[in-house]
Design an enzyme around this catalytic site. Structure first.
Site, short mmCIF file in Angstrom:
data_model
loop_
_atom_site.label_atom_id
_atom_site.label_comp_id
_atom_site.label_asym_id
_atom_site.label_seq_id
_atom_site.Cartn_x
_atom_site.Cartn_y
_atom_site.Cartn_z
N ALA A 280 25.80 -6.19 8.33
CA ALA A 280 26.12 -6.76 7.02
C ALA A 280 24.88 -7.19 6.27
O ALA A 280 24.80 -7.11 5.04
CB ALA A 280 27.06 -7.94 7.19
N GLU A 284 22.11 -0.56 4.30
CA GLU A 284 21.65 0.69 4.92
C GLU A 284 21.31 1.78 3.89
O GLU A 284 20.42 2.59 4.09
CB GLU A 284 22.73 1.24 5.87
CG GLU A 284 22.94 0.42 7.12
CD GLU A 284 23.86 -0.77 6.89
OE1 GLU A 284 24.03 -1.57 7.82
OE2 GLU A 284 24.40 -0.91 5.77
N ASP A 326 -9.75 10.41 -19.33
CA ASP A 326 -10.90 11.26 -19.56
C ASP A 326 -10.84 11.72 -21.02
O ASP A 326 -9.75 11.89 -21.57
CB ASP A 326 -10.83 12.46 -18.62
CG ASP A 326 -12.01 13.38 -18.77
OD1 ASP A 326 -13.14 12.88 -18.79
OD2 ASP A 326 -11.80 14.60 -18.87
N ASP A 611 -8.72 15.97 -15.96
CA ASP A 611 -8.46 17.38 -15.69
C ASP A 611 -9.51 18.05 -14.80
O ASP A 611 -9.29 19.12 -14.27
CB ASP A 611 -8.36 18.17 -17.01
CG ASP A 611 -9.61 18.04 -17.87
OD1 ASP A 611 -10.53 17.32 -17.46
OD2 ASP A 611 -9.66 18.67 -18.94
N ASP A 615 -12.79 14.15 -11.87
CA ASP A 615 -11.76 13.12 -12.04
C ASP A 615 -10.96 12.88 -10.76
O ASP A 615 -10.26 11.87 -10.64
CB ASP A 615 -10.77 13.52 -13.15
CG ASP A 615 -11.43 13.63 -14.50
OD1 ASP A 615 -12.26 12.76 -14.81
OD2 ASP A 615 -11.13 14.58 -15.24
N ASN A 705 29.08 -0.32 2.93
CA ASN A 705 27.65 -0.19 2.58
C ASN A 705 27.24 1.24 2.24
O ASN A 705 26.41 1.46 1.36
CB ASN A 705 26.78 -0.69 3.74
CG ASN A 705 26.79 -2.21 3.85
OD1 ASN A 705 27.41 -2.90 3.04
ND2 ASN A 705 26.10 -2.73 4.85
N ASP A 709 29.66 1.11 -1.75
CA ASP A 709 28.51 0.55 -2.48
C ASP A 709 27.58 1.63 -3.02
O ASP A 709 27.01 1.49 -4.11
CB ASP A 709 27.67 -0.35 -1.55
CG ASP A 709 28.35 -1.67 -1.28
OD1 ASP A 709 29.44 -1.90 -1.85
OD2 ASP A 709 27.81 -2.46 -0.50
#
Length: 890
Positions: A280, A284, A326, A611, A615, A705, A709
């Protein structure tokens, strides 16, 4: 540093022969010493390692322990459901993780397949992996550089280095340049050529000085290899939440087990109840739901021209408050474009060019005829500066091939970096025009007249002053300035040495790599949203600052800094100054990483766009790296979290907006799941504390669950986005998921659901046993049959499930009523509520499922009771929201 050494010193250190090159025997020795000229990467994770990484979580350990105990206690159904949860979660995680970064693989692909070298006195073509330090390398136009080279001979050599340095135009190389400053940036090392850059013009010869991982590209590879992926803000929060829930579940289980034993209950019975509590306490479905919502967000992003490589990047975008970009190809178009021209003493925008004006027409013809590039709509080759001049003509329907046919070239003096001039001789009917273009300082020295308003006049000091004033004005705007001049010859029988003498000045053109048109508005929107835009470039400071001012990134020179200045700063000094800096010019890959680190150290969530190869390390270091899809290198894409398919900076803003909405949706889903689980904990906790039988079984909680849910949680994850989300400031990454009263809301709604579940349990027991009195609240055990307990648990089971379904409607907005938000604006949520109720009915009415879940087939009056109880969370929350709105207005 090789660039600081003379050619003779380099020859001595590398022990090479510049005439004959290395011998075969020497090459073999050096292969053993230095290894192959290729990039290395760390060993990739095995499938088993990836799987263990997914299972290595406190929540998963608790669930697995619960499954084992369930099997021991002969409750296999619980263990099967738990096992399915763990497997699904692990498989999703492994699939995502197995799309691992391809940065180093992409770097390896950048190595050129072939290179021309001198070996044993002969020129031979070999695979670039076989190059060793000391090899003599031959460079010509169109060939990639196979390793880091100290140039020893150059002839008009130009190398395109934008992928490595960020320089927007090819760099002139000169083997004879002497550099003494140890902190000379890569872009200024004129006597060096670097691995994986491209020779665009001229030719050269050099000595291989660094190969493989020792090259500048290799250093980038090491930086990528050494960096560990950091958790995103949401991942950190979920990890913390998982630990809290995990340890909380263990503590609750221990407390309940002890309480049960003190009450005289059977140890095995209490162990089962403790497992129920553990189940509970743990939502999950939460990891899977977060992953699925992020995956759905990825599909949304694709429609916005953004491909997300790593799911958590979607969430990270929502909290970005610094965008480091850049310049070349990201903020700008990555192509030189003529923007201004000067003729007849007037400086004008290029749009004012008029072909009916003799001076305008002559300048355009000069720039297009004195030109070695080629340009068509489908292809273009040559120097970007010369291509820009041809493009200028094409905009006015003056095309290169037609002009060359009309005015054929009969002679030329090629461009040389020493002269900074180029000259051609072109046929004009019976006459021949000498067309010269080049640097204005050198050009004026060979001019004696000027072509103004259709007439040739003497070149006076006043005219020269006017020309230089206009040239300086364009330079101040970071434009690259070229001048044009001409003279007329009656025939071609002229000494070549006299061609560049007594010329007539025509005019100037100014060009720049211009900003993308839409970027300025995007940067303004970022600013209004509390997001700072930072320009990081390999270009010169004045060029970068001019673009930054035009885009609204920076206001004055105090906000710009050179990379060489960064080297002299300590981390503390940079930290003190960085909040005011907006432009970083002439930077290296190491500088980019240092800048990103400095911003992150101040608590910012940093995005880095780029690019080039240069970088890649900073893209990986940033909280979210964004690579360009069209102009971006494979290396940049491999190191990034997200790739823009249209190379448009504005797409980043759209992605940030989407990221903010997705985070809000994830938050709704998580808070919904936690409030539902809180309801389950309260129901079990109070029942056991009061000495009652457990109102729910483990399988009931797992069903709620995972099924009841999960559907609404997923639907909340695709809730339509808030149109005004960009009016909000970036959220504080340190801010808890439970900030702004959300934690209290979770507890109160959990308490409400728990009380309603217990109420259904009590009513179910009393109705079945016939005990209608209010006290005692729960029937004594002597009148509680197995069927009565099953009926009571079924009532509690249904109320727990359906009340949570109705509660999901509350989660769409913390203040607005469900009617203000629009009941049917999220059709998925309505469908999930209806489907959840239907599935709950199926579990109770289908005999085989009824036996598995150990439930009772409810009567119509039971359904009316559970329906009335289940809708209470929605009714009560609507009343509370109404009171809030009234209070806020008052």
């Amino acid at each position: 540093m090789w660039f600081e050494k003379s050619v003779d010193d380099v020859i001595k250190e590398t022990k090479t022969d510049i005439v004959n090159g290395l011998s075969t025997e020497e090459v073999e020795k050096r292969k053993v010493q230095y290894g192959l000229n290729q990039l290395q990467g760390k060993k990739r994770k095995t499938l088993l390692q990836l799987l263990f990484a997914q299972i290595n979580d406190v929540l998963i350990y608790i669930l697995l322990a619960a499954a084992v105990i369930s099997v021991i206690l002969d409750e296999p159904s619980d263990a099967i459901v738990i096992g399915i949860v763990v497997i699904i979660n692990s498989v999703v995680g492994v699939i995502q993780e197995s799309k691992a970064e391809k940065s180093l693989e992409a770097l390896k692909k950048l190595s050129t397949p072939k290179a021309i070298v001198k070996r044993n006195g002969e020129m031979v073509e070999i695979p670039s992996e076989e190059i060793v330090p000391g090899d003599i390398i031959i460079i010509d136009a169109g060939r990639f550089i196979p390793c880091d080279i100290r140039l020893i001979e150059t002839a008009n050599l130009k190398i395109e280095e934008s992928a490595l340095t960020g320089e927007s135009v090819p760099v002139d190389k000169d083997a004879n340049v002497t550099l003494n400053a140890a902190d000379t940036p890569l872009g200024d090392q004129k006597n060096m050529a670097f691995m994986s850059t491209l020779a665009t013009y001229g030719r050269g010869i050099g000595i291989a000085v660094d190969t493989g991982m020792s090259t500048e590209i290799g250093k980038i590879a090491k930086m990528l290899d050494q960096q560990e992926s950091e958790l995103t803000p949401l991942q950190k929060k979920l990890a913390e939440l998982g630990k809290i829930l995990g340890f909380g579940a263990i503590i609750i289980c221990i407390i309940m087990f002890v309480v049960g034993l003190l009450q005289g209950k059977e140890p095995m019975e209490m162990l089962l109840i403790s497992i129920s509590l553990a189940v509970a306490a743990i939502p999950e479905g939460m990891p899977a739901i977060v992953t699925i919502v992020l995956a759905i967000g990825v599909q949304r992003m694709i429609k916005e021209n953004a491909i997300v490589r790593k799911l958590p990047a979607v969430e990270t975008l929502g909290s970005v408050n610094i965008v480091c970009s850049d310049k070349t190809g990201t903020l700008t178009q990555n192509k030189m474009t003529v923007t201004k021209f000067y003729v007849d003493g007037v400086l004008s925008p290029v749009t004012a060019l008029d072909l009916n004006n003799a001076s305008h027409k002559l300048l355009l013809e000069n720039m297009m005829l004195c030109n070695d590039a080629t340009y068509t709509e489908s292809s273009k080759t040559g120097d970007p500066t010369e291509i820009a001049l041809l493009e200028m003509g094409a905009k006015f329907n003056v095309f290169q091939d037609e002009m060359q046919k009309q005015h054929s070239r009969v002679d030329e003096i090629p461009f040389e970096s020493d002269r900074k001039l180029m000259t051609t001789v072109n046929k004009y009917g019976e006459e021949y025009y000498v067309m010269t273009k080049g640097a204005i300082d050198n050009l004026l020295k060979i001019c004696t007249g000027a072509f103004i308003n259709g007439k040739v006049v003497p070149l006076t000091d006043d005219i020269i002053a006017n020309i230089m004033s206009s040239s300086n004005s364009m330079s101040d705007d970071a434009l690259r300035v070229l001048g044009g001049a001409y003279k007329i010859l009656p025939n071609t029988h002229v000494e070549i040495d006299t061609l560049e003498k007594d010329l007539i000045f025509i005019g100037l053109v100014g060009m720049i790599d211009p900003p993308r048109e839409e970027v300025k508005d995007s940067i303004a929107l970022c600013k209004s949203s509390g997001i700072k835009t930072i320009m990081i470039t390999g270009d010169h400071k004045n060029t970068a600052l001019a673009i930054a001012k035009e885009l609204g990134i920076a206001e004055d020179e105090s906000q710009a800094i050179f990379g060489s200045e960064l080297d002299k700063m300590t981390d503390k000094e940079l930290s003190a100054k960085i909040d005011n800096l907006r432009v970083f010019a002439r930077v290296s890959p190491e500088h980019k990483v240092k800048i990103v680190k400095a911003f992150k150290a101040k608590g910012n969530i940093v995005s880095m766009t780029g690019d080039g190869v240069n970088d890649a390390p900073s893209l990986k270091m940033a909280d979210i790296g964004v690579a360009m899809g069209i102009t971006g290198t494979d290396v940049a894409k491999g190191a990034s979290d997200m790739v823009l398919t249209d190379d448009n900076f504005s797409t980043i803003v759209s992605a940030i907006k989407e990221g903010r909405n997705i985070f809000n949706n994830i938050k709704k889903s998580i808070l919904f799941l936690l409030s539902c689980n809180a309801g389950e904990i309260f129901a079990l906790f109070f029942a056991i504390l009061l000495g009652w039988a457990a109102p729910l079984k483990s399988i009931h909680i797992l069903w709620v669950n995972l099924i009841t849910d999960t559907l609404p949680a997923l639907s909340l994850g695709v809730d339509p986005g808030d149109k005004d989300v960009m009016k909000e400031k970036p959220r504080d990454p340190k801010q808890s998921l439970f900030a702004n009263g959300q934690g209290l809301s979770v507890i109160l709604n959990g308490l409400l659901i728990g009380i309603l579940t217990l109420a259904a349990f009590i009513i179910g027991a009393k109705v079945y046993t016939g005990h209608a009195s209010l006290f005692p609240l729960f029937p004594p055990e002597d009148v509680m049959t197995e069927d009565a307990l099953r009926h009571a648990r079924t009532m509690a089971f249904v109320v727990l499930s359906v009340s949570q379904l109705f509660h999901s409607l509350n989660m769409r907005h913390p203040e607005k009523s469900i009617f203000q938000v629009g009941i049917f604006t999220n059709k998925y949520l309505i469908a999930s509520v209806l489907l959840g109720i239907f599935l709950q009915d199926v579990v109770i009415t289908v005999p085989i499922l009824r036996e598995v879940f150990d439930v009772f087939n409810l009567l119509p009056k039971d359904w009316l009771l559970v329906g009335a109880l289940s809708i209470m969370p929605l009714v009560i929350n609507e009343i509370i929201k109404l009171i809030r709105r009234i209070t806020k207005k008052a």
